[in-house]
Design an enzyme around this catalytic site. Structure first.
Site, PDB file in Angstrom:
ATOM      1  N   SER A 149      -8.490  -5.304   4.336  1.00 47.00           N
ATOM      2  CA  SER A 149      -8.660  -4.514   3.416  1.00 47.00           C
ATOM      3  C   SER A 149      -9.089  -6.288   2.405  1.00 47.00           C
ATOM      4  O   SER A 149      -8.845  -5.816   1.050  1.00 47.00           O
ATOM      5  CB  SER A 149      -8.040  -4.112   1.938  1.00 47.00           C
ATOM      6  OG  SER A 149      -7.712  -3.029   2.918  1.00 47.00           O
ATOM      7  N   TRP A 184     -11.094  -2.354  -9.270  1.00 46.71           N
ATOM      8  CA  TRP A 184     -11.959  -2.090 -10.573  1.00 46.71           C
ATOM      9  C   TRP A 184     -12.772  -0.396 -10.390  1.00 46.71           C
ATOM     10  O   TRP A 184     -12.699   0.086 -11.428  1.00 46.71           O
ATOM     11  CB  TRP A 184     -12.469  -2.916 -11.153  1.00 46.71           C
ATOM     12  CG  TRP A 184     -12.026  -4.723 -11.657  1.00 46.71           C
ATOM     13  CD1 TRP A 184     -12.440  -5.592 -10.785  1.00 46.71           C
ATOM     14  CD2 TRP A 184     -11.365  -4.181 -12.523  1.00 46.71           C
ATOM     15  NE1 TRP A 184     -11.970  -6.749 -11.110  1.00 46.71           N
ATOM     16  CE2 TRP A 184     -11.086  -6.014 -12.437  1.00 46.71           C
ATOM     17  CE3 TRP A 184     -11.122  -4.130 -13.197  1.00 46.71           C
ATOM     18  CZ2 TRP A 184     -10.166  -7.099 -13.465  1.00 46.71           C
ATOM     19  CZ3 TRP A 184     -10.184  -4.845 -14.405  1.00 46.71           C
ATOM     20  CH2 TRP A 184     -10.032  -6.077 -14.421  1.00 46.71           C
ATOM     21  N   LEU A 207      11.137 -21.067  -3.891  1.00 45.78           N
ATOM     22  CA  LEU A 207       9.499 -20.014  -3.097  1.00 45.78           C
ATOM     23  C   LEU A 207       8.388 -20.310  -4.467  1.00 45.78           C
ATOM     24  O   LEU A 207       8.471 -20.065  -5.296  1.00 45.78           O
ATOM     25  CB  LEU A 207      10.123 -18.233  -3.296  1.00 45.78           C
ATOM     26  CG  LEU A 207       9.383 -17.094  -3.277  1.00 45.78           C
ATOM     27  CD1 LEU A 207       9.193 -17.400  -1.861  1.00 45.78           C
ATOM     28  CD2 LEU A 207       9.595 -16.360  -3.724  1.00 45.78           C
ATOM     29  N   ASP A 235       1.067  -1.360   0.257  1.00 44.29           N
ATOM     30  CA  ASP A 235      -0.065   0.233   0.267  1.00 44.29           C
ATOM     31  C   ASP A 235       1.170   1.525   0.280  1.00 44.29           C
ATOM     32  O   ASP A 235       2.117   1.033   0.428  1.00 44.29           O
ATOM     33  CB  ASP A 235      -0.445  -0.154   1.309  1.00 44.29           C
ATOM     34  CG  ASP A 235      -2.330   1.025   0.652  1.00 44.29           C
ATOM     35  OD1 ASP A 235      -2.436   1.602   0.810  1.00 44.29           O
ATOM     36  OD2 ASP A 235      -3.066   0.850   1.923  1.00 44.29           O
ATOM     37  N   GLY A 236       0.168   2.702  -0.990  1.00 46.87           N
ATOM     38  CA  GLY A 236       0.828   3.720  -0.803  1.00 46.87           C
ATOM     39  C   GLY A 236       1.743   3.834  -1.658  1.00 46.87           C
ATOM     40  O   GLY A 236       2.606   5.057  -2.074  1.00 46.87           O
ATOM     41  N   HIS A 255       3.274   3.381  -8.894  1.00 49.38           N
ATOM     42  CA  HIS A 255       2.716   1.669  -9.091  1.00 49.38           C
ATOM     43  C   HIS A 255       4.012   0.939 -10.184  1.00 49.38           C
ATOM     44  O   HIS A 255       4.868   0.389  -9.839  1.00 49.38           O
ATOM     45  CB  HIS A 255       2.078   1.636 -10.007  1.00 49.38           C
ATOM     46  CG  HIS A 255      -0.257   1.874  -9.435  1.00 49.38           C
ATOM     47  ND1 HIS A 255      -0.193   1.496  -8.017  1.00 49.38           N
ATOM     48  CD2 HIS A 255      -1.277   2.600  -9.995  1.00 49.38           C
ATOM     49  CE1 HIS A 255      -1.445   2.043  -7.581  1.00 49.38           C
ATOM     50  NE2 HIS A 255      -1.551   2.536  -9.226  1.00 49.38           N
ATOM     51  N   GLY A 308      -0.127   5.218  -4.268  1.00 50.68           N
ATOM     52  CA  GLY A 308      -0.306   6.659  -4.718  1.00 50.68           C
ATOM     53  C   GLY A 308      -0.174   7.606  -3.953  1.00 50.68           C
ATOM     54  O   GLY A 308       0.251   8.874  -4.627  1.00 50.68           O
TER      55      GLY A 308
HETATM   56  C1  FPP Z   1      -1.529   0.302  -3.162  1.00 49.52           C
HETATM   57  O1  FPP Z   1      -1.750   1.351  -3.481  1.00 49.52           O
HETATM   58  C2  FPP Z   1      -1.004  -0.381  -4.531  1.00 49.52           C
HETATM   59  C3  FPP Z   1      -1.896  -1.448  -5.454  1.00 49.52           C
HETATM   60  C4  FPP Z   1      -3.837  -1.150  -5.436  1.00 49.52           C
HETATM   61  C5  FPP Z   1      -1.698  -2.039  -6.360  1.00 49.52           C
HETATM   62  C6  FPP Z   1      -0.027  -2.635  -6.208  1.00 49.52           C
HETATM   63  C7  FPP Z   1      -0.124  -3.023  -7.503  1.00 49.52           C
HETATM   64  C8  FPP Z   1       2.051  -3.322  -7.722  1.00 49.52           C
HETATM   65  C9  FPP Z   1       2.580  -2.458  -6.752  1.00 49.52           C
HETATM   66  C10 FPP Z   1       2.186  -3.233  -8.889  1.00 49.52           C
HETATM   67  C11 FPP Z   1       1.730  -4.596  -9.422  1.00 49.52           C
HETATM   68  C12 FPP Z   1       1.996  -5.930  -8.818  1.00 49.52           C
HETATM   69  C13 FPP Z   1       2.400  -6.877  -9.470  1.00 49.52           C
HETATM   70  C14 FPP Z   1       2.925  -8.347  -8.554  1.00 49.52           C
HETATM   71  C15 FPP Z   1       2.983  -6.936 -10.946  1.00 49.52           C
HETATM   72  P1  FPP Z   1      -2.477   2.494  -2.901  1.00 49.52           P
HETATM   73  O2  FPP Z   1      -2.440   3.331  -4.665  1.00 49.52           O
HETATM   74  O3  FPP Z   1      -3.643   2.014  -2.916  1.00 49.52           O
HETATM   75  O4  FPP Z   1      -2.383   3.971  -2.854  1.00 49.52           O
HETATM   76  P2  FPP Z   1      -2.895   5.335  -1.691  1.00 49.52           P
HETATM   77  O5  FPP Z   1      -3.262   4.017  -0.736  1.00 49.52           O
HETATM   78  O6  FPP Z   1      -0.978   5.387  -1.542  1.00 49.52           O
HETATM   79  O7  FPP Z   1      -3.613   5.911  -3.136  1.00 49.52           O
END
Ligand code: FPP
Length: 245
Positions: A188, A61, A123, A12-13, A29, A15
């Site tokens: 979540s 989505w 792994l 998380d984080g 991302h 964004g």
């Molecule tokens: C949360 O951050 C992150 C996600 C919803 C996506 C995580 C995806 C990746 C790191 C890339 C894809 C992964 C793989 C394994 C190929 P957020 O957008 O919710 O951050 P925020 O809470 O700060 O808005």
């Protein structure tokens, strides 16, 4: 305590990391993908057997269309460019979630890499994609009703074991440690049943800044904890009390 066998991560984080730098969320991302690669290596180095990453929830989505498309593109390029690394390190790829609802090309790339790696014993990397623990439970209930109608499941004798065998995680041990980055205290909709006795570690670091040493810090915190599984004894004491030990 021993090292955790199964570490699951709520990444998380991304964004907030991007917004604080006046970048687009997708840049966050992209940086998050770099962390994914680092943490896979860190898990291998630390002899973790199972690493599960929450990459895309069923609720994701509902994000703006360009972010969803961007995330799918990042996932496609991860599958394309990481294949070599996964094969070299004998990483077995698995997924949880309704991946058949992903774009066709992404779905096919995942299925192909899963079958190429299924015999590996390094792994086990499980990626949660279009995953929702509540949907997973709904799917398990439907599958069990179907089995009962076909006569292969006796509804009267259902225990948690039968439910667990119908979850997407049926081939995985329950997570010992769940790490969530960015300082949020929530699950979540992630592994709700499987986390019944998981230790939870919250890191305040945003996922793009999370690195091997943060990962190792989480593991060493875990090792200092005492897990009692609802009893007053720890697991090794319980083991010593087992009939054949
Ligand atoms: C949360 O951050 C992150 C996600 C919803 C996506 C995580 C995806 C990746 C790191 C890339 C894809 C992964 C793989 C394994 C190929 P957020 O957008 O919710 O951050 P925020 O809470 O700060 O808005």
């Amino acid at each position: 305590m021993e090292i955790p066998k199964h570490v699951a991560v709520i990444m998380d984080g991304n964004g907030r990391w991007a917004t604080e730098r006046k970048l687009s969320r997708i840049e966050g991302h992209k940086e998050g993908i770099k962390t994914v690669k680092k943490i896979i290596q860190a898990a291998i180095k630390n002899n973790i057997q199972y690493l599960t990453l929450y990459a895309f929830s069923s609720e994701n989505w509902n994000r703006p269309e360009d972010e969803v498309i961007g995330l799918m593109q990042l996932l496609n390029s991860f599958l394309k460019f990481e294949e070599k690394t996964l094969l070299k390190n004998k990483v077995r790829l698995k997924t949880i979630g309704r991946i058949y609802e992903l774009p066709k090309n992404t779905y096919q790339a995942i299925e192909s890499l899963k079958s190429k790696t299924e015999q590996f014993d390094g792994l086990t990397l499980t990626v949660a994609l279009n995953y929702s623990s509540q949907n997973e439970i709904v799917d398990a209930v439907k599958a069990m009703i179907d089995q009962s109608q076909k006569g292969t499941l006796d509804i009267e004798n259902i225990s948690y074991k039968e439910i667990a065998q119908n979850l997407d995680t049926k081939d995985l041990p329950d997570p010992d440690l769940i790490i969530r980055t960015s300082g949020e205290y929530r699950l979540s909709n992630f592994l709700l049943l499987q986390s019944a006795y998981s230790e939870i570690y919250i890191s305040t670091i945003y996922w793009p800044d999370f690195n091997q040493s943060h990962f190792e810090k989480a593991i060493s915190h875990y090792r200092k904890r005492e897990r009692r599984f609802g009893t007053i004894m720890n697991k090794s004491t319980l083991k010593n009390l087992e009939p054949n030990s």
